[in-house]
Design a protein around this motif. Structure first.
Motif, PDB file in Angstrom:
ATOM      1  N   ASP A  76       0.817  -1.218   0.000  1.00 23.83           N
ATOM      2  CA  ASP A  76       0.000   0.000   0.000  1.00 23.83           C
ATOM      3  C   ASP A  76       0.851   1.269   0.000  1.00 23.83           C
ATOM      4  O   ASP A  76       0.672   2.166   0.812  1.00 23.83           O
ATOM      5  CB  ASP A  76      -0.942   0.022   1.209  1.00 23.83           C
ATOM      6  N   ASN A  77       1.835   1.328  -0.910  1.00 25.91           N
ATOM      7  CA  ASN A  77       2.727   2.488  -1.057  1.00 25.91           C
ATOM      8  C   ASN A  77       3.571   2.771   0.174  1.00 25.91           C
ATOM      9  O   ASN A  77       4.056   3.879   0.364  1.00 25.91           O
ATOM     10  CB  ASN A  77       1.950   3.741  -1.460  1.00 25.91           C
ATOM     11  N   ILE A  78       3.753   1.784   1.041  1.00 24.86           N
ATOM     12  CA  ILE A  78       4.641   1.919   2.196  1.00 24.86           C
ATOM     13  C   ILE A  78       5.806   0.970   1.982  1.00 24.86           C
ATOM     14  O   ILE A  78       5.623  -0.226   1.800  1.00 24.86           O
ATOM     15  CB  ILE A  78       3.918   1.573   3.513  1.00 24.86           C
ATOM     16  N   GLU A  79       7.010   1.519   1.973  1.00 18.68           N
ATOM     17  CA  GLU A  79       8.202   0.716   1.756  1.00 18.68           C
ATOM     18  C   GLU A  79       8.995   0.614   3.049  1.00 18.68           C
ATOM     19  O   GLU A  79       9.116   1.579   3.801  1.00 18.68           O
ATOM     20  CB  GLU A  79       9.083   1.349   0.679  1.00 18.68           C
ATOM     21  N   VAL A  80       9.539  -0.563   3.300  1.00 16.03           N
ATOM     22  CA  VAL A  80      10.349  -0.808   4.489  1.00 16.03           C
ATOM     23  C   VAL A  80      11.621  -1.522   4.067  1.00 16.03           C
ATOM     24  O   VAL A  80      11.582  -2.465   3.282  1.00 16.03           O
ATOM     25  CB  VAL A  80       9.588  -1.673   5.513  1.00 16.03           C
ATOM     26  N   GLU A  81      12.762  -1.046   4.570  1.00 16.71           N
ATOM     27  CA  GLU A  81      14.046  -1.712   4.382  1.00 16.71           C
ATOM     28  C   GLU A  81      14.651  -1.925   5.761  1.00 16.71           C
ATOM     29  O   GLU A  81      14.657  -1.021   6.588  1.00 16.71           O
ATOM     30  CB  GLU A  81      14.999  -0.862   3.548  1.00 16.71           C
ATOM     31  N   VAL A  82      15.153  -3.127   6.000  1.00 16.94           N
ATOM     32  CA  VAL A  82      15.766  -3.454   7.284  1.00 16.94           C
ATOM     33  C   VAL A  82      17.081  -4.172   7.032  1.00 16.94           C
ATOM     34  O   VAL A  82      17.150  -5.090   6.217  1.00 16.94           O
ATOM     35  CB  VAL A  82      14.841  -4.360   8.131  1.00 16.94           C
ATOM     36  N   ALA A  83      18.122  -3.744   7.728  1.00 22.47           N
ATOM     37  CA  ALA A  83      19.417  -4.413   7.676  1.00 22.47           C
ATOM     38  C   ALA A  83      19.875  -4.659   9.104  1.00 22.47           C
ATOM     39  O   ALA A  83      19.834  -3.761   9.939  1.00 22.47           O
ATOM     40  CB  ALA A  83      20.433  -3.552   6.939  1.00 22.47           C
TER      41      ALA A  83
END
Length: 79
Positions: free
Chosen positions: A9-16
């Protein structure tokens, strides 16, 4: 190192995540491309979710059979 990303829903998440055997954590949290240096609800929610998942996995695998107490974010961060 562990890296994953997702979009819904147009929400982006990046996790490292990167494990080390030291006792100092370095957290860089961002919301809407703005560095949230003091953490805030985004970081609090992420920590709670990550701690819950680690605790659930450890419980399911039987790693906590003799452990008295609760798994906390500090324990997860420091091993």
């Amino acid at each position: 190192m562990l890296f994953f990303e997702g979009k819904k829903d147009n929400i982006e998440v990046e996790v490292a995540l990167q494990y080390n055997d030291g006792y100092q954590e370095s957290i860089f949290s961002f919301a809407n491309n703005i560095n949230t240096r003091e953490g805030g609800t985004h970081l609090t929610g992420f920590r709670a979710a990550l701690t819950g998942q680690i605790s659930g996995y450890a419980q399911a695998q039987g790693y906590l059979k003799t452990f008295k107490g609760a798994v906390t974010a500090t324990m997860c961060a420091r091993g």
